[in-house]
Motif scaffolding. Structure first.
Motif, PDB file in Angstrom:
ATOM      1  N   ASN A  22       0.807  -1.226   0.000  1.00 23.60           N
ATOM      2  CA  ASN A  22       0.000   0.000   0.000  1.00 23.60           C
ATOM      3  C   ASN A  22       0.842   1.279   0.000  1.00 23.60           C
ATOM      4  OD1 ASN A  22      -2.693   1.047   0.021  1.00 23.60           O
ATOM      5  ND2 ASN A  22      -2.439   1.633   2.164  1.00 23.60           N
ATOM      6  N   ASP A  23       2.179   1.148   0.033  1.00 24.00           N
ATOM      7  CA  ASP A  23       3.048   2.324   0.143  1.00 24.00           C
ATOM      8  C   ASP A  23       3.430   2.869  -1.225  1.00 24.00           C
ATOM      9  OD1 ASP A  23       4.501   0.104  -0.499  1.00 24.00           O
ATOM     10  OD2 ASP A  23       6.233   0.622   0.745  1.00 24.00           O
ATOM     11  N   MET A  24       2.428   3.204  -2.015  1.00 23.35           N
ATOM     12  CA  MET A  24       2.667   3.722  -3.359  1.00 23.35           C
ATOM     13  C   MET A  24       1.449   4.542  -3.766  1.00 23.35           C
ATOM     14  SD  MET A  24       1.996   0.158  -5.371  1.00 23.35           S
ATOM     15  CE  MET A  24       0.473  -0.754  -5.110  1.00 23.35           C
ATOM     16  N   ALA A  25       1.562   5.193  -4.914  1.00 23.92           N
ATOM     17  CA  ALA A  25       0.447   5.973  -5.437  1.00 23.92           C
ATOM     18  C   ALA A  25      -0.488   5.070  -6.227  1.00 23.92           C
ATOM     19  CB  ALA A  25       0.959   7.103  -6.330  1.00 23.92           C
ATOM     20  N   SER A  26      -1.769   5.392  -6.193  1.00 29.96           N
ATOM     21  CA  SER A  26      -2.749   4.649  -6.987  1.00 29.96           C
ATOM     22  C   SER A  26      -2.505   4.923  -8.470  1.00 29.96           C
ATOM     23  CB  SER A  26      -4.164   5.074  -6.607  1.00 29.96           C
ATOM     24  OG  SER A  26      -4.461   4.736  -5.274  1.00 29.96           O
ATOM     25  N   PRO A  27      -2.850   3.967  -9.336  1.00 25.65           N
ATOM     26  CA  PRO A  27      -2.664   4.189 -10.772  1.00 25.65           C
ATOM     27  C   PRO A  27      -3.494   5.381 -11.254  1.00 25.65           C
ATOM     28  CG  PRO A  27      -3.972   2.212 -10.356  1.00 25.65           C
ATOM     29  CD  PRO A  27      -3.417   2.631  -9.044  1.00 25.65           C
ATOM     30  N   SER A  28      -3.048   5.995 -12.314  1.00 27.07           N
ATOM     31  CA  SER A  28      -3.684   7.226 -12.783  1.00 27.07           C
ATOM     32  C   SER A  28      -5.132   7.012 -13.182  1.00 27.07           C
ATOM     33  CB  SER A  28      -2.890   7.794 -13.960  1.00 27.07           C
ATOM     34  OG  SER A  28      -2.810   6.848 -15.013  1.00 27.07           O
ATOM     35  N   TRP A  29      -5.465   5.835 -13.777  1.00 21.84           N
ATOM     36  CA  TRP A  29      -6.858   5.616 -14.184  1.00 21.84           C
ATOM     37  C   TRP A  29      -7.790   5.617 -12.977  1.00 21.84           C
ATOM     38  CZ3 TRP A  29      -9.968   1.834 -12.286  1.00 21.84           C
ATOM     39  CH2 TRP A  29      -9.363   0.712 -11.699  1.00 21.84           C
ATOM     40  N   LEU A  30      -7.297   5.069 -11.862  1.00 17.67           N
ATOM     41  CA  LEU A  30      -8.117   5.019 -10.655  1.00 17.67           C
ATOM     42  C   LEU A  30      -8.273   6.415 -10.053  1.00 17.67           C
ATOM     43  CD1 LEU A  30      -9.647   3.469  -8.497  1.00 17.67           C
ATOM     44  CD2 LEU A  30      -7.460   2.884  -7.424  1.00 17.67           C
ATOM     45  N   VAL A  31      -7.187   7.149  -9.969  1.00 26.03           N
ATOM     46  CA  VAL A  31      -7.239   8.519  -9.427  1.00 26.03           C
ATOM     47  C   VAL A  31      -8.141   9.395 -10.290  1.00 26.03           C
ATOM     48  CG1 VAL A  31      -5.881  10.573  -8.894  1.00 26.03           C
ATOM     49  CG2 VAL A  31      -4.951   8.307  -8.374  1.00 26.03           C
ATOM     50  N   GLY A  55     -15.938  13.112  -7.956  1.00 26.51           N
ATOM     51  CA  GLY A  55     -16.016  13.898  -6.726  1.00 26.51           C
ATOM     52  C   GLY A  55     -15.304  13.347  -5.528  1.00 26.51           C
ATOM     53  N   MET A  56     -14.356  12.427  -5.699  1.00 28.17           N
ATOM     54  CA  MET A  56     -13.624  11.862  -4.566  1.00 28.17           C
ATOM     55  C   MET A  56     -12.128  12.099  -4.728  1.00 28.17           C
ATOM     56  SD  MET A  56     -15.352   8.249  -3.482  1.00 28.17           S
ATOM     57  CE  MET A  56     -16.884   8.222  -2.559  1.00 28.17           C
ATOM     58  N   ASN A  57     -11.448  12.194  -3.595  1.00 29.43           N
ATOM     59  CA  ASN A  57      -9.999  12.388  -3.603  1.00 29.43           C
ATOM     60  C   ASN A  57      -9.283  11.055  -3.404  1.00 29.43           C
ATOM     61  OD1 ASN A  57     -10.192  15.211  -3.872  1.00 29.43           O
ATOM     62  ND2 ASN A  57     -10.501  15.424  -1.663  1.00 29.43           N
ATOM     63  N   SER A  58      -8.094  10.951  -3.981  1.00 27.00           N
ATOM     64  CA  SER A  58      -7.278   9.747  -3.796  1.00 27.00           C
ATOM     65  C   SER A  58      -6.619   9.809  -2.415  1.00 27.00           C
ATOM     66  CB  SER A  58      -6.213   9.674  -4.892  1.00 27.00           C
ATOM     67  OG  SER A  58      -5.330   8.603  -4.660  1.00 27.00           O
ATOM     68  N   ILE A  59      -6.600   8.669  -1.704  1.00 21.07           N
ATOM     69  CA  ILE A  59      -6.010   8.612  -0.351  1.00 21.07           C
ATOM     70  C   ILE A  59      -4.826   7.650  -0.349  1.00 21.07           C
ATOM     71  CG2 ILE A  59      -6.454   8.057   2.073  1.00 21.07           C
ATOM     72  CD1 ILE A  59      -9.387   8.869   1.546  1.00 21.07           C
ATOM     73  N   ASN A  60      -5.102   6.384  -0.565  1.00 24.32           N
ATOM     74  CA  ASN A  60      -4.064   5.380  -0.764  1.00 24.32           C
ATOM     75  C   ASN A  60      -4.705   4.241  -1.543  1.00 24.32           C
ATOM     76  OD1 ASN A  60      -5.130   3.355   1.208  1.00 24.32           O
ATOM     77  ND2 ASN A  60      -4.545   4.911   2.718  1.00 24.32           N
ATOM     78  N   PRO A  61      -3.931   3.344  -2.147  1.00 25.97           N
ATOM     79  CA  PRO A  61      -4.513   2.345  -3.051  1.00 25.97           C
ATOM     80  C   PRO A  61      -5.655   1.527  -2.456  1.00 25.97           C
ATOM     81  CG  PRO A  61      -2.139   2.386  -3.313  1.00 25.97           C
ATOM     82  CD  PRO A  61      -2.449   3.309  -2.162  1.00 25.97           C
ATOM     83  N   PRO A 110      -0.568   4.183   4.558  1.00 28.25           N
ATOM     84  CA  PRO A 110       0.347   3.726   3.499  1.00 28.25           C
ATOM     85  C   PRO A 110       1.279   2.603   3.929  1.00 28.25           C
ATOM     86  CG  PRO A 110       0.174   6.106   3.453  1.00 28.25           C
ATOM     87  CD  PRO A 110      -0.567   5.661   4.674  1.00 28.25           C
ATOM     88  N   ASN A 111       1.661   2.588   5.211  1.00 28.45           N
ATOM     89  CA  ASN A 111       2.577   1.536   5.664  1.00 28.45           C
ATOM     90  C   ASN A 111       1.862   0.261   6.095  1.00 28.45           C
ATOM     91  OD1 ASN A 111       1.385   2.487   7.959  1.00 28.45           O
ATOM     92  ND2 ASN A 111       3.290   2.859   9.089  1.00 28.45           N
ATOM     93  N   THR A 112       0.537   0.198   5.947  1.00 30.72           N
ATOM     94  CA  THR A 112      -0.220  -1.002   6.308  1.00 30.72           C
ATOM     95  C   THR A 112       0.103  -2.127   5.324  1.00 30.72           C
ATOM     96  OG1 THR A 112      -2.031   0.328   7.221  1.00 30.72           O
ATOM     97  CG2 THR A 112      -2.527  -1.957   6.645  1.00 30.72           C
TER      98      THR A 112
END
Length: 874
Positions: free
Chosen positions: A222-231, A238-244, A322-324
């Motif tokens: 989980n210590d990475m950014a979500s893929p661009s298609w998901l974000v 209307g939602m913000n990206s938090i973690n994958p 993210p560190n989970t």
């Protein structure tokens, strides 16, 4: 609800323009409130490539950048941290107008010229990301306008009906749109099926509040950014990206309409459980708000306490970060009423609670769990630690309905093409079969039916009729004469049920097997289906929880053929019968009568404040208190209408003279006791404002009572809110039925209300249920003698008593009140003058002397009454 056009199109076989999508939605019951068009990128924003990056001589954080525009080079100053050689970027030339309205001009920055600007996603209106300049695909052609390449999505602001949970999902909306657009269909993502075990991993103590609970334990990255298609999809909706992990749960909720929640496994103590909370427990939610639970709150907890307000929002205690590296994913079906009440109770309304509040179907959690599993494996390299558990505490039932075309046509008032209707329903996921009695009977023999119940279910099941040989058959359908039965009727043959095939044969279960017999011993016949012709046997898809009866399918038929094609005629259906005990038809007639006699109808709030109750001298202990009032002015259910009327009159105090009425229900606690059920009844309230208000009010009351042809008795009484001597109560057969009088001027002055108001409140159901029979009266052969008498008498004598004494005298036919008068002299003597119009029956041609003698005798007879001994003529 705001949803991205681009997201919906990704689930359609043939993507639609925004306008075509709106047109399709408007044929359904979805309302398109607004189309939010995407900001268009100026054509002067072009694709360029960085060819050289140098330090700025006068600023440590700035760089001198040379770019290739495809037709030449440009030099500019840039401070983005990710600027580097060979990067393909979005270059805003001089003269560009950015979506925010900023115009790009040539500038000099710290002594160096800059001919344009390299843009971030936020500056282009693509997202809120301002961490650096946009990094484009290296294969894009240099010099091309970005507006010709960038795919910006429009957004729709929708209002959806409360009984359609599937409209709160992108796939649900896409399914409906596909059904209304030509040659289109829904394209669902490929989902791998998981195997679930029905074992108690989570202790679900409240199975009424949680009918299904799926839990899966994963090891994740989980210590990475979500893929661009998901974000991009989250931000577009209307939602913000938090973690994958969190992004995936949010996206599946938007996609399928099923909320889920992931807990950090290392923060869970012991096993999860679903239970009610305790007032001693608290939880800090993910939004930072700390709540204290009540005993009605459903929670997901561990051994140490609550982790989640079920169906609403999780807590910070087991938040996925993210560190989970290990999570417990939960997908549940919570009771809609429980979720709605606790969301309101704590003032926390979320995307999850909005979906649970509509009542999600039981099959949905498995579909969402499988989709979540696929995305977690794809994005987070997730691996299942333990076998997924699916704890199901309710049965999943399919709904079967018999759609009778002729009945549907009568209700809708239009002809329905059977093929078009069937195809339209199939496009929405319904399974359609033409009902065939012969086929159903064939099924009976092929399945080797062994009981009467199986016989009835197999034959009539496709029509949605669940009949049981012991109870259902005897309570469903119309009993008909044996000589009128036809195919499909249920016959009672001795101790067995039979289904009639035709006049000469019936199918019955004998000795554990179906056989054909002659119906020669018929005892009783029931017809559960009026006609077996033109019937479609419809199986409702699991996601259409709003469809449970034939009338729901009529609504679907109206959508399929188009509301705009319905003829402007009334449906061919007879009016419903009404009965004497039904109050609403009578109340409707009474409203029309009140308007006819000059009253104006008003409608006031049924909630009042403690101050309003006190204003009219009410007893606060009799009021029903609202547990969670929105404002203190609406803290109680009213037990009477007077306070509401005075408030309405105060708000309209510029009106000189007006008579208003209201028909409404009131509620109260008997003797202030909360241990018994409260009382409730309909009341008619009438308020007269302005001069002679009491006289006008009495005329209106007489009209209401005369309409019901009842006789009431009136007794003088006292009440703090009314003027002393100008308040009375009406009784019908000894029962209190109404009160009326003039409001105390002191009460009116304290609340800035006009100087004269009179008010009446009637227990109208009691009046309407006591309607008298009209008694015709013979027309007299001659005219009665009429005289007006002005009588001076003590103030304490009521009109009711005076009327009874006059009416009881011989030859008196009628006595009507005309007027009441008091001057200062009479007031000092505690006396009043009352004018009465009296009619006498003295024969066809009475002489003047006879009339005068009759008046004298009447006055002397009145004086014989102790209360009227001091009566005199004025």
């Amino acid at each position: 609800m705001k949803v991205s056009v681009k997201s919906i199109n990704s689930y359609l076989e043939r993507p639609l323009s925004t306008e075509d999508m709106v047109a399709a939605l408007e044929r359904s019951e979805v309302e398109v409130e607004e189309i939010l068009y995407a900001n268009k990128i100026d054509s002067k924003v072009i694709i360029a490539k960085i060819t050289k990056v140098e330090p700025h001589p006068n600023a440590d954080r700035l760089r001198l950048v040379t770019i290739d525009t495809g037709v030449g080079t440009k030099k500019l100053v840039c401070g983005a941290p990710n600027v580097k050689n060979s990067l393909v970027v979005a270059f805003a030339q001089v003269g560009t107008i950015l979506p925010g309205g900023i115009e790009i001009k040539a500038a000099e920055i710290r002594g160096e010229k800059s001919d344009g600007m390299l843009c971030s996603e936020r500056e282009l209106g693509l997202s809120q990301d301002h961490s650096g300049i946009v990094e484009l695909d290296p294969a894009l052609p240099l010099g091309k306008s970005l507006c010709d390449i960038a795919e910006l999505g429009d957004c729709l602001d929708l209002t959806t009906p409360s009984n359609r949970w599937d409209y709160l999902s992108i796939i649900g909306l896409a399914r409906e749109i596909a059904a209304f657009s030509l040659n289109n269909s829904l394209v669902e993502p490929d989902i791998a099926k998981n195997e679930y075990q029905n074992r108690e991993v989570t202790k679900v103590k409240e199975k009424g509040g949680c009918r299904r609970f799926i839990s899966v334990k994963y090891v994740v990255k989980n210590d990475m950014a979500s893929p661009s298609w998901l974000v991009d999809n989250l931000e577009a909706n209307g939602m913000n990206s938090i973690n994958p992990v969190v992004d995936i749960t949010n996206w599946v909720m938007l996609e399928y309409g099923q909320p889920s929640h992931a807990f950090a496994a290392d923060k869970i103590s012991g096993n999860l459980q679903v239970r009610y909370g305790s007032p001693a427990e608290k939880l800090k939610l993910l939004n930072g708000k700390e709540i204290t639970f009540v005993s009605e709150d459903l929670v997901i907890a561990d051994d140490d306490g609550p982790l989640d307000l079920a169906g609403v929002m999780g807590g910070q205690k087991a938040e996925v970060e993210p560190n989970t590296t290990e999570i417990v994913l939960t997908i549940a079906n919570f009771d809609k009423t429980t979720v709605r009440r606790q969301a309101l109770r704590h003032g926390v309304r979320t995307e999850a609670s909005a979906r649970f509040e509509r009542g999600l179907p039981l099959p949905l959690p498995v579909l969402a769990a499988d989709r979540l599993a696929g995305l977690l494996k794809e994005i987070c390299a997730a691996k299942i630690v333990d076998s997924p558990a699916d704890q199901l505490f309710a049965e999943i039932h399919g709904v079967q309905i018999g759609l009778r075309l002729r009945r549907a046509e009568a209700v809708l008032g239009m002809k329905l093409g059977e093929r078009q209707l069937a195809n339209g329903l199939k496009a929405r996921g319904f399974e359609i079969n033409h009902f065939s009695l012969a086929h159903s009977i064939k099924e009976v023999f092929s399945r080797n039916i062994k009981t009467d119940s199986e016989l009835l279910t197999t034959v009539f099941g496709p029509l949605g009729l669940e009949l049981d040989s012991k109870t259902g058959w005897s309570e469903t359908g119309e009993i008909i004469d044996a000589n009128l039965y036809r195919a499909g009727d249920i016959l009672w043959l001795g101790n067995n049920m039979a289904i009639c095939q035709d006049k000469n044969s019936a199918v019955v279960v004998e000795k554990g097997r179906p056989v054909v017999v002659k119906p020669d011993k018929i005892k009783q016949v029931r017809r559960v289906v009026p006609s077996l012709n033109h019937i479609l046997a419809v199986a409702v898809p699991w996601w259409r929880t709003d469809v449970s009866m034939a009338e729901d399918l009529y609504e679907e038929a109206a959508k399929i053929f188009g509301y705009d094609t319905m003829p402007p005629t009334l449906p061919e259906s007879p009016p419903m019968d009404t009965h004497e005990f039904q109050a609403l038809p009578k109340l409707t007639d009474l409203k029309q009568a009140m308007v006819t006699i000059g009253c104006t109808e008003i409608m006031t709030y049924s909630l009042v404040s403690a101050e309003m109750v006190d204003m009219v001298g009410g007893d606060l202990s009799r009021q029903i208190e609202i547990v969670n009032p929105m404002v203190k002015e609406q803290a109680y259910l009213r037990s009477g209408l007077l306070a509401s009327h005075l408030k309405a009159i105060a708000a309209n105090r510029n009106t000189d003279e007006v008579d208003v009425f209201e028909l409404s229900k009131v509620s109260w606690l008997e003797n202030g006791s909360k241990s018994v059920a409260p009382n409730e009844e309909w009341r008619l309230a009438i308020s007269s404002v302005g001069e002679s208000s009491l006289k006008r009010l009495k005329a209106l009351l007489d009209a209401v009572l005369a309409r019901s042809r009842i006789e009431v008795s009136i007794e003088a009484a006292q009440k703090p809110a009314f003027v002393l001597g100008r308040y009375g109560q009406m009784f019908l057969g000894g029962k209190f039925v109404a009160e009326y009088g003039q409001i105390n001027p002191a009460t009116l002055k304290n609340h800035n209300i006009p100087p004269e108001v009179s008010y009446a409140e009637i227990k109208i159901e009691l009046v309407l249920s006591s309607v008298g029979t009209p008694q015709p009266k013979a027309i007299p052969p001659y005219r009665y003698v009429g005289r007006n008498l002005a009588l001076e008498l003590p103030v304490a004598v009521s009109w009711q008593h005076l009327h009874e004494q006059i009416s009881s005298r011989k030859h008196v036919v009628k006595a009507d009140f005309v007027d009441s008068y008091q001057n200062s002299e009479l007031k000092a003597a505690k006396r009043k003058s009352v004018t009465v119009e009296i009619e006498f029956d003295l024969g066809p041609q009475p002489k003047t002397a006879t009339i005068d003698q009759q008046l004298t005798d009447l006055v002397e007879a009145l004086k014989s009454d102790p209360q009227l001994s001091s009566l005199t003529l004025r």
